[in-house]
Design a protein around this motif. Sequence first.
Motif, mmCIF file in Angstrom:
data_model
loop_
_atom_site.group_PDB
_atom_site.id
_atom_site.type_symbol
_atom_site.label_atom_id
_atom_site.label_comp_id
_atom_site.label_asym_id
_atom_site.label_seq_id
_atom_site.Cartn_x
_atom_site.Cartn_y
_atom_site.Cartn_z
ATOM 1 N N PRO A 244 19.368 2.283 -16.278
ATOM 2 C CA PRO A 244 19.566 2.355 -14.827
ATOM 3 C C PRO A 244 19.674 0.984 -14.167
ATOM 4 C CG PRO A 244 17.280 2.843 -15.367
ATOM 5 C CD PRO A 244 18.027 2.776 -16.663
ATOM 6 N N SER A 245 19.183 -0.060 -14.830
ATOM 7 C CA SER A 245 19.251 -1.397 -14.236
ATOM 8 C C SER A 245 19.067 -2.441 -15.317
ATOM 9 C CB SER A 245 18.165 -1.582 -13.171
ATOM 10 O OG SER A 245 16.877 -1.614 -13.773
ATOM 11 N N GLU A 246 19.485 -3.660 -14.980
ATOM 12 C CA GLU A 246 19.264 -4.791 -15.889
ATOM 13 C C GLU A 246 17.779 -4.988 -16.145
ATOM 14 O OE1 GLU A 246 18.864 -9.096 -14.565
ATOM 15 O OE2 GLU A 246 20.988 -8.989 -15.100
ATOM 16 N N GLU A 247 16.981 -4.819 -15.109
ATOM 17 C CA GLU A 247 15.539 -5.031 -15.233
ATOM 18 C C GLU A 247 14.919 -4.121 -16.278
ATOM 19 O OE1 GLU A 247 12.063 -3.842 -12.288
ATOM 20 O OE2 GLU A 247 13.102 -5.646 -11.574
ATOM 21 N N VAL A 248 15.289 -2.852 -16.239
ATOM 22 C CA VAL A 248 14.746 -1.897 -17.209
ATOM 23 C C VAL A 248 15.216 -2.254 -18.618
ATOM 24 C CG1 VAL A 248 14.649 0.533 -17.889
ATOM 25 C CG2 VAL A 248 14.595 -0.083 -15.468
ATOM 26 N N LEU A 249 16.476 -2.638 -18.739
ATOM 27 C CA LEU A 249 17.020 -3.037 -20.043
ATOM 28 C C LEU A 249 16.231 -4.197 -20.632
ATOM 29 C CD1 LEU A 249 19.282 -3.299 -22.269
ATOM 30 C CD2 LEU A 249 20.456 -4.803 -20.663
ATOM 31 N N LEU A 250 16.022 -5.244 -19.830
ATOM 32 C CA LEU A 250 15.368 -6.446 -20.351
ATOM 33 C C LEU A 250 13.895 -6.207 -20.644
ATOM 34 C CD1 LEU A 250 17.072 -9.200 -18.160
ATOM 35 C CD2 LEU A 250 17.595 -8.523 -20.507
ATOM 36 N N GLU A 251 13.240 -5.378 -19.821
ATOM 37 C CA GLU A 251 11.838 -5.045 -20.110
ATOM 38 C C GLU A 251 11.726 -4.348 -21.460
ATOM 39 O OE1 GLU A 251 10.361 -2.683 -16.933
ATOM 40 O OE2 GLU A 251 10.160 -4.361 -15.519
ATOM 41 N N ASP A 252 12.605 -3.376 -21.697
ATOM 42 C CA ASP A 252 12.593 -2.638 -22.964
ATOM 43 C C ASP A 252 12.891 -3.573 -24.131
ATOM 44 O OD1 ASP A 252 12.466 -0.520 -24.728
ATOM 45 O OD2 ASP A 252 14.473 0.230 -24.284
ATOM 46 N N ALA A 253 13.897 -4.437 -23.948
ATOM 47 C CA ALA A 253 14.267 -5.361 -25.021
ATOM 48 C C ALA A 253 13.118 -6.289 -25.376
ATOM 49 C CB ALA A 253 15.496 -6.163 -24.603
ATOM 50 N N MET A 254 12.443 -6.826 -24.382
ATOM 51 C CA MET A 254 11.351 -7.763 -24.668
ATOM 52 C C MET A 254 10.192 -7.083 -25.382
ATOM 53 S SD MET A 254 11.198 -10.521 -21.538
ATOM 54 C CE MET A 254 11.536 -9.439 -20.159
ATOM 55 N N ARG A 255 9.849 -5.853 -24.956
ATOM 56 C CA ARG A 255 8.763 -5.141 -25.635
ATOM 57 C C ARG A 255 9.101 -4.914 -27.115
ATOM 58 N NH1 ARG A 255 8.550 -2.159 -20.624
ATOM 59 N NH2 ARG A 255 6.585 -2.566 -19.538
ATOM 60 N N GLN A 256 10.331 -4.427 -27.352
ATOM 61 C CA GLN A 256 10.706 -4.135 -28.736
ATOM 62 C C GLN A 256 10.846 -5.407 -29.573
ATOM 63 O OE1 GLN A 256 13.566 -1.101 -29.690
ATOM 64 N NE2 GLN A 256 13.464 -0.197 -27.643
ATOM 65 N N MET A 257 11.336 -6.474 -28.954
ATOM 66 C CA MET A 257 11.461 -7.731 -29.699
ATOM 67 C C MET A 257 10.102 -8.258 -30.129
ATOM 68 S SD MET A 257 14.517 -9.812 -27.762
ATOM 69 C CE MET A 257 14.233 -11.293 -28.750
ATOM 70 N N LEU A 258 9.109 -8.178 -29.264
ATOM 71 C CA LEU A 258 7.768 -8.645 -29.640
ATOM 72 C C LEU A 258 7.217 -7.848 -30.809
ATOM 73 C CD1 LEU A 258 5.908 -10.905 -28.327
ATOM 74 C CD2 LEU A 258 8.003 -10.357 -27.117
ATOM 75 N N ALA A 259 7.454 -6.554 -30.798
ATOM 76 C CA ALA A 259 7.001 -5.727 -31.919
ATOM 77 C C ALA A 259 7.746 -6.100 -33.200
ATOM 78 C CB ALA A 259 7.208 -4.252 -31.592
ATOM 79 N N GLY A 260 9.050 -6.323 -33.084
ATOM 80 C CA GLY A 260 9.837 -6.709 -34.256
ATOM 81 C C GLY A 260 9.433 -8.064 -34.800
ATOM 82 N N LEU A 261 9.171 -8.997 -33.916
ATOM 83 C CA LEU A 261 8.747 -10.338 -34.337
ATOM 84 C C LEU A 261 7.409 -10.285 -35.061
ATOM 85 C CD1 LEU A 261 9.859 -12.236 -31.132
ATOM 86 C CD2 LEU A 261 10.609 -12.810 -33.453
ATOM 87 N N ALA A 262 6.528 -9.402 -34.622
ATOM 88 C CA ALA A 262 5.241 -9.262 -35.308
ATOM 89 C C ALA A 262 5.450 -8.780 -36.745
ATOM 90 C CB ALA A 262 4.353 -8.286 -34.539
#
Length: 562
Positions: free
Chosen positions: A289-307
């Motif tokens: 629905p928005s860039e903000e929602v996209l980037l929030e989701d991406a950052m959460r998943q990236m942190l999990a992937g990096l771990a």
Amino acid sequence: MLKTVDGAPGALTPMTTLQLDPRDNVLVALTDLKAGDAVQHAGSNITLQTDVDAKHKFPIQPLKAGDKVTMYGVLVGTVSDDVPAGTLLHTHNLHHAADPFGINLYQEGAFEWLTTPDISQFVGRTFQGFHRENGTVGTANYWIVIPMVFCENRNLRMLQNALLKPLGYAKSGKYEDFAERLAAATAAGQDISEVTFESSESQTANRLFPNVDGIKFLSHSMGCGSDRGDSDSLCRLLAGYATHPNVAGVTVLSLGCQHAQVSILEDEIKKRCPQFDRPLQIFEQQAYPSEEVLLEDAMRQMLAGLATANKQSRQPAPITKLSVGMECGGSDGFSGISANPAIGHVTDVLTALGARAVLSEFPELCGVEADLIKRCKTSTEAKRFIQLMEDYNARAEAIGSGFSMNPSPGNIKDGLITDAIKSAGAAKKGGTAPVSDVLDYTEPLRRDGFSLVCTPGNDVESTTAMTGSGCNVILFSTGLGTPTGNPVCPVIKVASNTKTALRHPDLIDYNAGTIIEGKESIAEAGNRLLEMILDVASGSYTTKAVGLGQDDFIPWRRGVSL
């Protein structure tokens, strides 16, 4: 320092010049020579008719207009005027020429590798690398963020700006400090010329994920708005990076409607690595629905992937897991005498050990096609090499260009007058080993030994391509100096001369000028270079390009790029 006898024009001390091959009819000046100097060659003296600066060439005997000039044992040009012996060869009197080539030069089983190197120093050697599910081994451990289309470059920058500092990957220091002091002086109405630059090493904060070497953001200008061939090629290249041994996980940013569809990328990943099990996170902006929602989701998943990626660590790997690309840029008249032959020795050693070595830059193989055709293991490789070379040059000639227009002003100034001269020296990076495979752009490495990969001569397009094919280290020779690097593949910069190595210590990793100075043989310098490769592959030496954060990434639009 080489000098004239008694400090005056006359007979010079040995090694002021070099004949690269017994068949050559020119000499290369190893130091600046003056008109009137006498150079000894083959028991006789050649009196210089003009000044000849170091790296430049002059004929051994008089040449008539139209005569051929030979270097490295191959045709590299013809003279346009009568040229007396001892006269500088340059653009005013020397023009590109190369011998024709074709499949008739290939003879099945005729090639014998007569100059196999001594590999005893490296038999059984290992490096500390990251082992992947497909049997490849990484020399580094990166997370990459790739946009499927240029429309996503802003989201890519937002993630880059948001994540690097909190995770400990952002460098800060001398430039930011200088900019702040300049701004403060400007605000106070002071003379900014009085603000001094205080050099200090940039600092990186402690990483949250110490086993992940970095997050790399591969922005580009492709993915839509051009023909489908370009977008499909981009997907293949990005798949090469996603499955690269130096990559632990991938974040994919897609708009949704572009030519370069995520489904194409996924298919290409499966082709290269059917058992692919690294994190592959896909975010399609038009589904949010928005860039903000996209980037929030991406950052959460990236942190999990990096771990998850951080759980990996370096483990011993045999030297045969190295895939080393060979590149040159900012070349000079010494590149084909020192740095490139040293790299060629590395090519031969890796081939003899059963590792992988790659030579690219097809425009810079113009004039040495015959040698490479003869070295192909089978006629299949020979025919494919010929086809790729002919097709590429035909595209260049169709727009009024051609391989003969490849040398840059810097090349010419430093002695690489014709494309064939440049190419003959550049091809020395390929050593003397048999050619085991010939690959087109974006095709993955598939055979051990020495391979040819079709790329442009453009430095960054070529290093981008070799990395996409699977090279986990790149050797990059330069005579003039260049900062080129790659986001995920360490690039070792090899200077052809000591002057450049000393002038650019922030760019150069290795000095091959010792060969010109007579301090090392080509084999000795090459072995020393291979030891550095093992240090880089083990993470115990950080290349200058990696230290600078020189993350050059340019996909090749399959048009003409020399």
